[in-house]
Design an enzyme around this catalytic site. Sequence first.
Site, PDB file in Angstrom:
ATOM      1  N   SER A   1     -10.020  -7.877  89.057  1.00 48.91           N
ATOM      2  CA  SER A   1      -9.825  -8.913  87.821  1.00 48.91           C
ATOM      3  C   SER A   1     -10.193  -8.258  86.507  1.00 48.91           C
ATOM      4  O   SER A   1      -9.824  -8.368  85.558  1.00 48.91           O
ATOM      5  CB  SER A   1     -10.545 -10.283  88.108  1.00 48.91           C
ATOM      6  OG  SER A   1      -9.861 -10.967  89.004  1.00 48.91           O
TER       7      SER A   1
ATOM      8  N   ALA B   1     -15.314  -4.092  89.243  1.00 47.97           N
ATOM      9  CA  ALA B   1     -15.552  -5.363  89.693  1.00 47.97           C
ATOM     10  C   ALA B   1     -16.952  -5.478  90.691  1.00 47.97           C
ATOM     11  O   ALA B   1     -17.576  -6.494  90.570  1.00 47.97           O
ATOM     12  CB  ALA B   1     -14.729  -5.787  90.949  1.00 47.97           C
ATOM     13  N   CYS B   2     -17.394  -4.260  91.038  1.00 49.64           N
ATOM     14  CA  CYS B   2     -18.668  -4.330  91.780  1.00 49.64           C
ATOM     15  C   CYS B   2     -19.846  -3.457  91.525  1.00 49.64           C
ATOM     16  O   CYS B   2     -19.467  -2.370  91.104  1.00 49.64           O
ATOM     17  CB  CYS B   2     -18.102  -3.908  93.490  1.00 49.64           C
ATOM     18  SG  CYS B   2     -16.881  -4.525  93.918  1.00 49.64           S
TER      19      CYS B   2
ATOM     20  N   GLY C   1     -19.442  -8.279  89.499  1.00 53.67           N
ATOM     21  CA  GLY C   1     -20.458  -8.863  90.459  1.00 53.67           C
ATOM     22  C   GLY C   1     -21.302  -8.019  90.736  1.00 53.67           C
ATOM     23  O   GLY C   1     -21.125  -6.863  90.849  1.00 53.67           O
TER      24      GLY C   1
ATOM     25  N   ASN D   1     -21.612  -5.097  97.466  1.00 51.01           N
ATOM     26  CA  ASN D   1     -21.105  -6.059  96.373  1.00 51.01           C
ATOM     27  C   ASN D   1     -21.027  -7.608  97.044  1.00 51.01           C
ATOM     28  O   ASN D   1     -21.179  -7.558  98.102  1.00 51.01           O
ATOM     29  CB  ASN D   1     -19.551  -5.602  96.092  1.00 51.01           C
ATOM     30  CG  ASN D   1     -18.652  -5.870  96.982  1.00 51.01           C
ATOM     31  OD1 ASN D   1     -18.825  -5.620  98.143  1.00 51.01           O
ATOM     32  ND2 ASN D   1     -17.260  -6.060  96.967  1.00 51.01           N
ATOM     33  N   PRO D   2     -20.544  -8.579  96.006  1.00 48.09           N
ATOM     34  CA  PRO D   2     -20.667  -9.858  96.440  1.00 48.09           C
ATOM     35  C   PRO D   2     -20.088 -10.198  97.768  1.00 48.09           C
ATOM     36  O   PRO D   2     -20.320 -11.014  98.593  1.00 48.09           O
ATOM     37  CB  PRO D   2     -20.155 -10.743  95.332  1.00 48.09           C
ATOM     38  CG  PRO D   2     -20.769  -9.804  94.029  1.00 48.09           C
ATOM     39  CD  PRO D   2     -20.358  -8.284  94.801  1.00 48.09           C
ATOM     40  N   CYS D   3     -18.922  -9.692  98.087  1.00 43.04           N
ATOM     41  CA  CYS D   3     -18.272  -9.934  99.347  1.00 43.04           C
ATOM     42  C   CYS D   3     -18.553  -9.120 100.755  1.00 43.04           C
ATOM     43  O   CYS D   3     -17.939  -9.250 101.773  1.00 43.04           O
ATOM     44  CB  CYS D   3     -16.591  -9.915  99.096  1.00 43.04           C
ATOM     45  SG  CYS D   3     -16.134 -10.916  97.681  1.00 43.04           S
ATOM     46  N   GLY D   4     -19.455  -7.981 100.198  1.00 42.36           N
ATOM     47  CA  GLY D   4     -19.888  -7.425 101.449  1.00 42.36           C
ATOM     48  C   GLY D   4     -18.936  -6.112 101.912  1.00 42.36           C
ATOM     49  O   GLY D   4     -19.289  -5.512 102.880  1.00 42.36           O
ATOM     50  N   GLU D   5     -17.748  -6.032 101.289  1.00 39.42           N
ATOM     51  CA  GLU D   5     -16.917  -4.785 101.761  1.00 39.42           C
ATOM     52  C   GLU D   5     -17.355  -3.439 101.250  1.00 39.42           C
ATOM     53  O   GLU D   5     -16.935  -2.522 101.611  1.00 39.42           O
ATOM     54  CB  GLU D   5     -15.362  -5.282 101.437  1.00 39.42           C
ATOM     55  CG  GLU D   5     -15.003  -5.155 100.185  1.00 39.42           C
ATOM     56  CD  GLU D   5     -14.953  -6.206  99.192  1.00 39.42           C
ATOM     57  OE1 GLU D   5     -15.986  -6.896  99.269  1.00 39.42           O
ATOM     58  OE2 GLU D   5     -14.404  -6.416  98.421  1.00 39.42           O
TER      59      GLU D   5
END
Length: 307
Positions: free
Chosen positions: A55, A70-71, A99, A238-242
Amino acid sequence: MGEFEDKLLTERYCIGNESSWKDVVERVVNAIATDASEQKAFYDLMINKDFIPNSPTLMNAGTDSGQLSACFVLPVPDSIEGIFTAVKNAALVHKTGGGTGFSFTSLRPSGSVVKSTNGVASGVVSFMQVFDSATDAIKQGGKRRGANMGVLEYTHPEIIDFIKCKRTEGKIKNFNISVMVDDSFMKSVVTGKSDANQMIFDEIVEGIYANGEPGVLFKDTINEKNPTPHLGKMIATNPCGEQPLLPNESCNLGSINLSRFVKEDRTIDYKRMETVVRSAVIFLDNVITNNKYPLPEIKEASLATRK
């Protein structure tokens, strides 16, 4: 596109006089491509939705902001100055659409004596609330709320409070949280040799059952796969952990739509997929070069590893 997609595109990604996916694609491609050949390849990737970047790239490419990642993972030192510098840096990242992930393991637990003031430390969960409130106040790029990952190692004295900090729905709502464990922790749980670790594990499981929090990160595995171990250890994601990252690193993401490569006979078009993947990797590498990073230390770390 349908009504929902049109609304999302207009509210989140269209800038100025843009009104269509084609307008967004042209702006992004013109900002990322380095020559006519790349322009055509990147345009084809995106207009057909074979590949779409994250995004911040869609929102900020070709704009004054120009922040495309993003991360981010930001360090949180154990001092008032360090903590609030991290809060400020996170705000700078969030306002451009990124994020952030943090390890709070370095922070002394609640009630610890602070020698410089003869006071006591507020503790991990208390300071997480400060980060959460700051995130709540900033809308990313004027488009969306920020997102965070909070990480704490299982050895920290406040680990149980951390595990339970989101048990009540709506608390610390701008964070995902994860417990960092190592191989010795998992072995002790399997063999039943540590009552303390078993209690931690049970609380993790209870939280996941209740509302999906906390997640679990595997410290030894993450750092065994660290491609640049000489630059330090990965302590957060990062916020989603990947995506594990080093302190001050950033990365940019992209998505490939696998359904686009299913042929009529239900086999996979691997040849076309290879072409798309190669172009997508070049696209993302160009993002790293063209990015306007929010802080000089993030730029230095990101260009050193090019995640």
